[in-house]
Scaffold this motif. Sequence first.
Motif, PDB file in Angstrom:
ATOM      1  N   THR A   1      -7.305   6.827   3.533  1.00  0.00           N
ATOM      2  CA  THR A   1      -7.235   6.828   4.985  1.00  0.00           C
ATOM      3  C   THR A   1      -7.668   8.187   5.528  1.00  0.00           C
ATOM      4  O   THR A   1      -7.334   9.219   4.963  1.00  0.00           O
ATOM      5  CB  THR A   1      -5.782   6.541   5.424  1.00  0.00           C
ATOM      6  OG1 THR A   1      -5.451   5.205   5.099  1.00  0.00           O
ATOM      7  CG2 THR A   1      -5.609   6.763   6.911  1.00  0.00           C
TER       8      THR A   1
ATOM      9  N   SER B   1     -15.799   3.010   6.625  1.00  0.00           N
ATOM     10  CA  SER B   1     -15.659   1.618   6.228  1.00  0.00           C
ATOM     11  C   SER B   1     -16.512   1.336   4.997  1.00  0.00           C
ATOM     12  O   SER B   1     -16.057   0.747   4.020  1.00  0.00           O
ATOM     13  CB  SER B   1     -16.094   0.734   7.384  1.00  0.00           C
ATOM     14  OG  SER B   1     -15.910  -0.616   7.087  1.00  0.00           O
ATOM     15  N   GLU B   2     -17.717   1.807   5.053  1.00  0.00           N
ATOM     16  CA  GLU B   2     -18.667   1.650   3.958  1.00  0.00           C
ATOM     17  C   GLU B   2     -18.108   2.192   2.647  1.00  0.00           C
ATOM     18  O   GLU B   2     -18.342   1.659   1.576  1.00  0.00           O
ATOM     19  CB  GLU B   2     -19.941   2.424   4.313  1.00  0.00           C
ATOM     20  CG  GLU B   2     -21.198   1.859   3.730  1.00  0.00           C
ATOM     21  CD  GLU B   2     -21.457   0.475   4.273  1.00  0.00           C
ATOM     22  OE1 GLU B   2     -21.831  -0.380   3.473  1.00  0.00           O
ATOM     23  OE2 GLU B   2     -21.259   0.242   5.494  1.00  0.00           O
ATOM     24  N   ARG B   3     -17.371   3.271   2.753  1.00  0.00           N
ATOM     25  CA  ARG B   3     -16.844   3.914   1.561  1.00  0.00           C
ATOM     26  C   ARG B   3     -15.400   3.507   1.294  1.00  0.00           C
ATOM     27  O   ARG B   3     -14.677   4.171   0.557  1.00  0.00           O
ATOM     28  CB  ARG B   3     -16.906   5.425   1.734  1.00  0.00           C
ATOM     29  CG  ARG B   3     -18.328   5.932   1.848  1.00  0.00           C
ATOM     30  CD  ARG B   3     -18.360   7.273   2.531  1.00  0.00           C
ATOM     31  NE  ARG B   3     -19.705   7.800   2.547  1.00  0.00           N
ATOM     32  CZ  ARG B   3     -20.197   8.576   1.585  1.00  0.00           C
ATOM     33  NH1 ARG B   3     -19.445   8.909   0.567  1.00  0.00           N
ATOM     34  NH2 ARG B   3     -21.415   9.010   1.652  1.00  0.00           N
ATOM     35  N   ASP B   4     -14.985   2.462   2.003  1.00  0.00           N
ATOM     36  CA  ASP B   4     -13.667   1.911   1.783  1.00  0.00           C
ATOM     37  C   ASP B   4     -12.513   2.822   2.175  1.00  0.00           C
ATOM     38  O   ASP B   4     -11.474   2.844   1.523  1.00  0.00           O
ATOM     39  CB  ASP B   4     -13.506   1.486   0.332  1.00  0.00           C
ATOM     40  CG  ASP B   4     -13.323  -0.005   0.263  1.00  0.00           C
ATOM     41  OD1 ASP B   4     -12.405  -0.495   0.907  1.00  0.00           O
ATOM     42  OD2 ASP B   4     -14.142  -0.671  -0.392  1.00  0.00           O
ATOM     43  N   TYR B   5     -12.729   3.574   3.189  1.00  0.00           N
ATOM     44  CA  TYR B   5     -11.632   4.329   3.772  1.00  0.00           C
ATOM     45  C   TYR B   5     -11.272   3.679   5.101  1.00  0.00           C
ATOM     46  O   TYR B   5     -12.134   3.136   5.779  1.00  0.00           O
ATOM     47  CB  TYR B   5     -12.037   5.785   4.029  1.00  0.00           C
ATOM     48  CG  TYR B   5     -11.989   6.657   2.812  1.00  0.00           C
ATOM     49  CD1 TYR B   5     -10.895   7.471   2.560  1.00  0.00           C
ATOM     50  CD2 TYR B   5     -13.039   6.676   1.902  1.00  0.00           C
ATOM     51  CE1 TYR B   5     -10.840   8.277   1.446  1.00  0.00           C
ATOM     52  CE2 TYR B   5     -13.001   7.477   0.778  1.00  0.00           C
ATOM     53  CZ  TYR B   5     -11.898   8.277   0.556  1.00  0.00           C
ATOM     54  OH  TYR B   5     -11.842   9.070  -0.554  1.00  0.00           O
ATOM     55  N   GLN B   6     -10.028   3.751   5.435  1.00  0.00           N
ATOM     56  CA  GLN B   6      -9.590   3.252   6.728  1.00  0.00           C
ATOM     57  C   GLN B   6      -9.527   4.409   7.714  1.00  0.00           C
ATOM     58  O   GLN B   6      -8.887   5.421   7.433  1.00  0.00           O
ATOM     59  CB  GLN B   6      -8.207   2.604   6.611  1.00  0.00           C
ATOM     60  CG  GLN B   6      -7.588   2.205   7.933  1.00  0.00           C
ATOM     61  CD  GLN B   6      -8.369   1.087   8.603  1.00  0.00           C
ATOM     62  OE1 GLN B   6      -8.682   0.075   7.983  1.00  0.00           O
ATOM     63  NE2 GLN B   6      -8.708   1.288   9.864  1.00  0.00           N
ATOM     64  N   LEU B   7     -10.197   4.246   8.840  1.00  0.00           N
ATOM     65  CA  LEU B   7     -10.075   5.271   9.869  1.00  0.00           C
ATOM     66  C   LEU B   7      -8.884   4.956  10.754  1.00  0.00           C
ATOM     67  O   LEU B   7      -8.729   3.826  11.210  1.00  0.00           O
ATOM     68  CB  LEU B   7     -11.346   5.324  10.708  1.00  0.00           C
ATOM     69  CG  LEU B   7     -11.378   6.291  11.897  1.00  0.00           C
ATOM     70  CD1 LEU B   7     -12.803   6.765  12.122  1.00  0.00           C
ATOM     71  CD2 LEU B   7     -10.854   5.649  13.157  1.00  0.00           C
ATOM     72  N   VAL B   8      -8.038   5.938  10.975  1.00  0.00           N
ATOM     73  CA  VAL B   8      -6.987   5.748  11.973  1.00  0.00           C
ATOM     74  C   VAL B   8      -7.156   6.824  13.035  1.00  0.00           C
ATOM     75  O   VAL B   8      -7.290   7.994  12.737  1.00  0.00           O
ATOM     76  CB  VAL B   8      -5.565   5.805  11.381  1.00  0.00           C
ATOM     77  CG1 VAL B   8      -5.421   4.846  10.238  1.00  0.00           C
ATOM     78  CG2 VAL B   8      -5.202   7.199  10.957  1.00  0.00           C
TER      79      VAL B   8
ATOM     80  N   VAL C   1     -17.468   5.354  16.514  1.00  0.00           N
ATOM     81  CA  VAL C   1     -18.134   4.231  15.867  1.00  0.00           C
ATOM     82  C   VAL C   1     -18.875   4.683  14.609  1.00  0.00           C
ATOM     83  O   VAL C   1     -18.797   4.052  13.553  1.00  0.00           O
ATOM     84  CB  VAL C   1     -19.100   3.543  16.844  1.00  0.00           C
ATOM     85  CG1 VAL C   1     -19.940   2.509  16.126  1.00  0.00           C
ATOM     86  CG2 VAL C   1     -18.327   2.895  17.971  1.00  0.00           C
TER      87      VAL C   1
ATOM     88  N   THR D   1       0.811  -1.210   0.000  1.00  0.00           N
ATOM     89  CA  THR D   1       0.000   0.000   0.000  1.00  0.00           C
ATOM     90  C   THR D   1       0.847   1.263   0.000  1.00  0.00           C
ATOM     91  O   THR D   1       0.464   2.278  -0.582  1.00  0.00           O
ATOM     92  CB  THR D   1      -0.910  -0.005   1.227  1.00  0.00           C
ATOM     93  OG1 THR D   1      -1.305  -1.341   1.497  1.00  0.00           O
ATOM     94  CG2 THR D   1      -2.129   0.834   0.968  1.00  0.00           C
TER      95      THR D   1
ATOM     96  N   ASN E   1       0.282   4.187  -2.562  1.00  0.00           N
ATOM     97  CA  ASN E   1      -0.045   5.535  -2.121  1.00  0.00           C
ATOM     98  C   ASN E   1       0.883   6.555  -2.759  1.00  0.00           C
ATOM     99  O   ASN E   1       0.459   7.637  -3.148  1.00  0.00           O
ATOM    100  CB  ASN E   1       0.095   5.649  -0.606  1.00  0.00           C
ATOM    101  CG  ASN E   1      -0.944   4.843   0.123  1.00  0.00           C
ATOM    102  OD1 ASN E   1      -1.936   4.448  -0.472  1.00  0.00           O
ATOM    103  ND2 ASN E   1      -0.714   4.578   1.379  1.00  0.00           N
TER     104      ASN E   1
ATOM    105  N   THR F   1      -4.365   7.793  -0.085  1.00  0.00           N
ATOM    106  CA  THR F   1      -4.126   6.737   0.893  1.00  0.00           C
ATOM    107  C   THR F   1      -5.386   5.987   1.307  1.00  0.00           C
ATOM    108  O   THR F   1      -5.307   4.984   2.001  1.00  0.00           O
ATOM    109  CB  THR F   1      -3.522   7.318   2.186  1.00  0.00           C
ATOM    110  OG1 THR F   1      -4.454   8.228   2.765  1.00  0.00           O
ATOM    111  CG2 THR F   1      -2.228   8.041   1.889  1.00  0.00           C
TER     112      THR F   1
ATOM    113  N   ASN G   1     -16.349   5.503  11.913  1.00  0.00           N
ATOM    114  CA  ASN G   1     -15.712   4.285  11.424  1.00  0.00           C
ATOM    115  C   ASN G   1     -16.632   3.517  10.483  1.00  0.00           C
ATOM    116  O   ASN G   1     -16.217   3.083   9.409  1.00  0.00           O
ATOM    117  CB  ASN G   1     -15.302   3.407  12.601  1.00  0.00           C
ATOM    118  CG  ASN G   1     -14.482   2.214  12.171  1.00  0.00           C
ATOM    119  OD1 ASN G   1     -13.426   2.368  11.579  1.00  0.00           O
ATOM    120  ND2 ASN G   1     -14.993   1.022  12.441  1.00  0.00           N
ATOM    121  N   ASN G   2     -17.874   3.374  10.880  1.00  0.00           N
ATOM    122  CA  ASN G   2     -18.828   2.665  10.032  1.00  0.00           C
ATOM    123  C   ASN G   2     -18.949   3.316   8.659  1.00  0.00           C
ATOM    124  O   ASN G   2     -18.869   2.644   7.628  1.00  0.00           O
ATOM    125  CB  ASN G   2     -20.214   2.666  10.679  1.00  0.00           C
ATOM    126  CG  ASN G   2     -20.304   1.646  11.781  1.00  0.00           C
ATOM    127  OD1 ASN G   2     -19.350   0.899  12.022  1.00  0.00           O
ATOM    128  ND2 ASN G   2     -21.418   1.623  12.475  1.00  0.00           N
TER     129      ASN G   2
END
Lengths: 358, 358
Positions: free
Chosen positions: A70, A100-107, A93, A58, A62, A68, A96-97
């Motif tokens: 992210t 996640s749905e949109r294919d991003y990673q939450l950090v 939460v 990744t 990137n 990213t 994050n949901n």
Amino acid sequence: MSTPAHPKKRATIHDVAREAGVSRGTVSRYFNGDSYVSTSSRSAIEQAIAKVGYVPNTAARNLVRQRTQTVAFIVHEPASLFTEDPNIGGILVGANNELSERDYQLVCLVIDSARDTHRVEQYLRGGFVDGAIVVSARMGDPVTRVITESRIPATYIGHPPDLAGIPFIGIDNITASRSITQELLDVGHENIAILAAGLDRDSGVDRLEGFSQAMGPLLNRGLIQPVETYSYSDGYDGALELLHRAPDVTAIFATSDAVAAGAANAIKRLGLRIPQDVSVVGFDDSVWATRSDPELTTIHQPSRGMGTAAAQCTVAQIEGTFDEWAAPRRLIHLGSAPGIMLDTYVVPRNSVAPPRPQ
Amino acid sequence: MSTPAHPKKRATIHDVAREAGVSRGTVSRYFNGDSYVSTSSRSAIEQAIAKVGYVPNTAARNLVRQRTQTVAFIVHEPASLFTEDPNIGGILVGANNELSERDYQLVCLVIDSARDTHRVEQYLRGGFVDGAIVVSARMGDPVTRVITESRIPATYIGHPPDLAGIPFIGIDNITASRSITQELLDVGHENIAILAAGLDRDSGVDRLEGFSQAMGPLLNRGLIQPVETYSYSDGYDGALELLHRAPDVTAIFATSDAVAAGAANAIKRLGLRIPQDVSVVGFDDSVWATRSDPELTTIHQPSRGMGTAAAQCTVAQIEGTFDEWAAPRRLIHLGSAPGIMLDTYVVPRNSVAPPRPQ
DNA sequence: TTGTACGCGTTATCAC
DNA sequence: GTGATAACGCGTACAA
């Protein structure tokens, strides 16, 4: 089998290409699927991937994509936040949901020291994230500076006074406070006090303002008890001090459920009953409200919804569709910053009763 | 001034080099400072950096260094964890502090769905992090598989039964439970019940085991009340059911403070007093213990210390110094997994009294 | 449809 | 001390 059980080095796209007898470009296309790739080489590639145990790198992707997938979730004062503020969990939460749905990673990045601040700055500037969500930022926050300088799409939860044009998600604290205060007025209370927490934040100021508006001419400045934070212990101490000073109050509006829970315990320890002797209302509709005895009448605040909205808002900015996203919503402006307001409502429970006749 | 107020594109090391009249290599050396760089070009570089507004691109650096200076903090079930489990906050803060000190960035990843699991897998495999800390992993956790397969240095908090050789940080739940139970026995209790939460985790199982050991022949299996989670509400319901079934219990060991707080409220709602009628002890030494009325005798669990240790353990693995790090500590083995045990102790408060003479 | 070659922004290894 | 230059692993025009 020539594949070692413990491959020392991770396979690259090159290895897959060699194994499958195609070129790197084809393998890349296989993954990103924009162009067609023949079924024959497709299956060859799939076998090769399985064989060499390939996983895309990744970091390299990137670098070339300048993307990213992210989004950072930045939170200050983790100690108090995670243990005392029940909202933060819901916001996290929700965000994050949605991401996640949109294919991003939450950090989630926590800032707990000056050193942290600096490192997070680097992290943000270093191209690790496409966007950010910031909770509980304060006046003059260094993070705000970094975000504006590096022009990374961001959304604030709440609205510190100095957000330089950065969109924010909020609730209408004034209206909400007015309606919960009205709840008290409606059953006949007049000596209503407020435990006004967090007056260094917009939320605290606005909740006090809503209270004042609802009280109108009934407002008695002597019944405004400022308390430091939205915490249980500050509520406890504040209520003790208040009732010592003004024993004739018949109702208390605590500007968070944690504060209200603390106040409730203080009241009980003084030998008073809730709601017969003193009515208490809170704000947040968190677990504090339902675990208290009696359960507290409070304002429901859509924490998850705020997280969801913040995520959408950030992604919309990243993808350049902010205007379309914001259009159908309740949009306000604070200086140059657009804000989306989410609705709240009163949750009636068992901590309010009419005042006893004197 | 030729520098535009709003540079559209971020400056690269190349721009700095050109501006300063040196080569990229020199600029790179300036930043990483292993080799010397003359004072003249040093100042030229500094000026150039300021002028073009350069910030290093971490993604590119990571790519070549094969190192990210980042450690993932992975947490499941964020909803319940962040609002109900006070330990997680402490662990997070401890880990963050320690990593910060060693110049690692902690990124917290929450897993809340199957989709999340998959994305986090990608994130882990994609070379985004150098190591990981995993809290509340369960049996057969996909994360465990990813970690072992991709051989990324990791540390678990607690010890799920199937950690394939992955080091973990824990407390001795058995010993701790034994000592808090002993506290009850010492003042003369015999009809002691346990609200045994989280029996699907090692911690829950071990706490029940410690209780059983301490009780010895006094153990009455009818007084073991299993409850689902470590939550307030489960404690409340569990206590209600227990006391309905066995009204003669004189003391209750709740396996978390939240459970104990719930139990305490249930007990009070039944018209019983704490500790005169029923003694209650908890586990965790969280805010739940001190905000209860009366304050709860409990076991202090070093949440921040666990975070610190987990961070050190992960970094030690990354830097290949695990053995030296582990040597002076209390090391145990579970299968092939080495574990470090941290000490706990009883915190006496006001929720324990001798049983009333029958 | 597939292969080639170049670029993404840094670091690292050389000679100089 | 410093300057070229080859990696790092991948995406993507462009050519074939």
